[in-house]
Design a protein around this motif. Structure first.
Motif, mmCIF file in Angstrom:
data_model
loop_
_atom_site.group_PDB
_atom_site.id
_atom_site.type_symbol
_atom_site.label_atom_id
_atom_site.label_comp_id
_atom_site.label_asym_id
_atom_site.label_seq_id
_atom_site.Cartn_x
_atom_site.Cartn_y
_atom_site.Cartn_z
ATOM 1 N N LEU A 37 0.829 -1.213 0.000
ATOM 2 C CA LEU A 37 0.000 0.000 0.000
ATOM 3 C C LEU A 37 0.861 1.260 0.000
ATOM 4 O O LEU A 37 0.588 2.215 -0.722
ATOM 5 N N LEU A 38 1.893 1.260 0.821
ATOM 6 C CA LEU A 38 2.748 2.442 0.930
ATOM 7 C C LEU A 38 3.515 2.717 -0.358
ATOM 8 O O LEU A 38 3.898 3.855 -0.619
ATOM 9 N N SER A 39 3.722 1.693 -1.150
ATOM 10 C CA SER A 39 4.453 1.890 -2.407
ATOM 11 C C SER A 39 3.540 2.275 -3.574
ATOM 12 O O SER A 39 4.026 2.615 -4.649
ATOM 13 N N ALA A 40 2.223 2.242 -3.350
ATOM 14 C CA ALA A 40 1.285 2.615 -4.416
ATOM 15 C C ALA A 40 1.346 4.120 -4.648
ATOM 16 O O ALA A 40 1.157 4.914 -3.723
ATOM 17 N N GLU A 41 1.624 4.512 -5.863
ATOM 18 C CA GLU A 41 1.763 5.929 -6.202
ATOM 19 C C GLU A 41 0.501 6.720 -5.865
ATOM 20 O O GLU A 41 0.561 7.859 -5.423
ATOM 21 N N GLU A 42 -0.670 6.103 -6.071
ATOM 22 C CA GLU A 42 -1.944 6.797 -5.810
ATOM 23 C C GLU A 42 -2.133 7.129 -4.326
ATOM 24 O O GLU A 42 -2.919 8.002 -3.982
ATOM 25 N N LEU A 43 -1.405 6.434 -3.460
ATOM 26 C CA LEU A 43 -1.521 6.668 -2.017
ATOM 27 C C LEU A 43 -0.339 7.450 -1.451
ATOM 28 O O LEU A 43 -0.205 7.589 -0.239
ATOM 29 N N SER A 44 0.487 7.978 -2.313
ATOM 30 C CA SER A 44 1.713 8.638 -1.848
ATOM 31 C C SER A 44 1.453 9.876 -0.997
ATOM 32 O O SER A 44 2.292 10.253 -0.182
ATOM 33 N N LYS A 45 0.289 10.505 -1.149
ATOM 34 C CA LYS A 45 -0.022 11.702 -0.370
ATOM 35 C C LYS A 45 -1.033 11.439 0.737
ATOM 36 O O LYS A 45 -1.410 12.360 1.466
ATOM 37 N N ALA A 46 -1.453 10.209 0.881
ATOM 38 C CA ALA A 46 -2.432 9.865 1.918
ATOM 39 C C ALA A 46 -1.762 9.812 3.288
ATOM 40 O O ALA A 46 -0.613 9.387 3.407
ATOM 41 N N SER A 47 -2.456 10.263 4.306
ATOM 42 C CA SER A 47 -1.992 10.086 5.677
ATOM 43 C C SER A 47 -2.376 8.679 6.107
ATOM 44 O O SER A 47 -3.447 8.186 5.753
ATOM 45 N N VAL A 48 -1.508 8.041 6.880
ATOM 46 C CA VAL A 48 -1.714 6.645 7.243
ATOM 47 C C VAL A 48 -1.775 6.507 8.760
ATOM 48 O O VAL A 48 -0.927 7.032 9.476
ATOM 49 N N LEU A 49 -2.797 5.806 9.218
ATOM 50 C CA LEU A 49 -2.921 5.454 10.624
ATOM 51 C C LEU A 49 -2.899 3.942 10.719
ATOM 52 O O LEU A 49 -3.778 3.267 10.181
ATOM 53 N N ILE A 50 -1.868 3.417 11.354
ATOM 54 C CA ILE A 50 -1.767 1.974 11.568
ATOM 55 C C ILE A 50 -2.347 1.670 12.943
ATOM 56 O O ILE A 50 -1.879 2.212 13.954
ATOM 57 N N LEU A 51 -3.367 0.825 12.959
ATOM 58 C CA LEU A 51 -4.034 0.461 14.201
ATOM 59 C C LEU A 51 -3.587 -0.928 14.619
ATOM 60 O O LEU A 51 -3.723 -1.886 13.854
ATOM 61 N N PHE A 52 -3.046 -1.017 15.822
ATOM 62 C CA PHE A 52 -2.670 -2.306 16.376
ATOM 63 C C PHE A 52 -3.806 -2.736 17.290
ATOM 64 O O PHE A 52 -3.962 -2.227 18.400
ATOM 65 N N ASN A 53 -4.618 -3.668 16.783
ATOM 66 C CA ASN A 53 -5.855 -4.090 17.433
ATOM 67 C C ASN A 53 -5.619 -5.290 18.353
ATOM 68 O O ASN A 53 -4.592 -5.948 18.275
ATOM 69 N N LYS A 54 -6.585 -5.539 19.194
ATOM 70 C CA LYS A 54 -6.638 -6.672 20.119
ATOM 71 C C LYS A 54 -5.705 -6.490 21.307
ATOM 72 O O LYS A 54 -5.163 -7.452 21.846
ATOM 73 N N ILE A 55 -5.521 -5.243 21.742
ATOM 74 C CA ILE A 55 -4.681 -5.015 22.914
ATOM 75 C C ILE A 55 -5.373 -5.455 24.195
ATOM 76 O O ILE A 55 -4.760 -5.450 25.260
ATOM 77 N N ASP A 56 -6.651 -5.853 24.101
ATOM 78 C CA ASP A 56 -7.383 -6.353 25.248
ATOM 79 C C ASP A 56 -7.053 -7.815 25.548
ATOM 80 O O ASP A 56 -7.383 -8.314 26.613
ATOM 81 N N LEU A 57 -6.379 -8.498 24.623
ATOM 82 C CA LEU A 57 -6.035 -9.902 24.833
ATOM 83 C C LEU A 57 -4.754 -10.027 25.638
ATOM 84 O O LEU A 57 -3.840 -9.208 25.490
ATOM 85 N N PRO A 58 -4.664 -11.051 26.485
ATOM 86 C CA PRO A 58 -3.468 -11.204 27.320
ATOM 87 C C PRO A 58 -2.196 -11.493 26.525
ATOM 88 O O PRO A 58 -1.096 -11.247 27.007
ATOM 89 N N CYS A 59 -2.333 -11.961 25.293
ATOM 90 C CA CYS A 59 -1.161 -12.335 24.503
ATOM 91 C C CYS A 59 -0.724 -11.249 23.523
ATOM 92 O O CYS A 59 0.101 -11.501 22.660
#
Length: 111
Positions: A37-59
């Protein structure tokens, strides 16, 4: 990643990318998709938010473990996009207010 996703990049100003913080194997596979995705030219100006999900799990992995595993500092240094990260739990809502604020801020900037 679905081959048709690139059909939707045209007018994209923001990208939310969700990764499973409780599964190291899946994190590696997700990182490969993120790099595509980050290498796609069409997305070169998009802001990116990476969400690390499942922080409620013990593992779940800590941010430091995740950053090390996927080499996040290297990714952010080489990416054309502005990349932000957040830890969230879709199950209990932790971190979702941060996501909404980020989206609101991105909308202000692109208007």
């Amino acid at each position: 990643m679905s081959p048709i996703w690139s059909s939707y990049y045209g007018n994209c100003h923001s990208l939310l990318f969700v990764m499973d913080a409780s599964n190291p194997t899946q994190l590696s596979a997700s990182c490969t998709q993120l790099l595509g995705l980050l290498s796609a030219e069409e997305l070169s100006k998009a802001s990116v938010l990476i969400l690390f999900n499942k922080i409620d799990l013990p593992c779940y992995m800590t941010m430091e473990e995740i950053k090390s595993l996927i080499r996040l500092p290297d990714i952010t240094a080489c990416a054309k996009q502005n990349i932000t990260t957040a830890e969230v739990s879709a199950r209990n809502g932790t971190g979702l207010a941060t996501v909404l604020l980020w989206l609101q801020e991105q909308h202000k900037c692109s208007s």
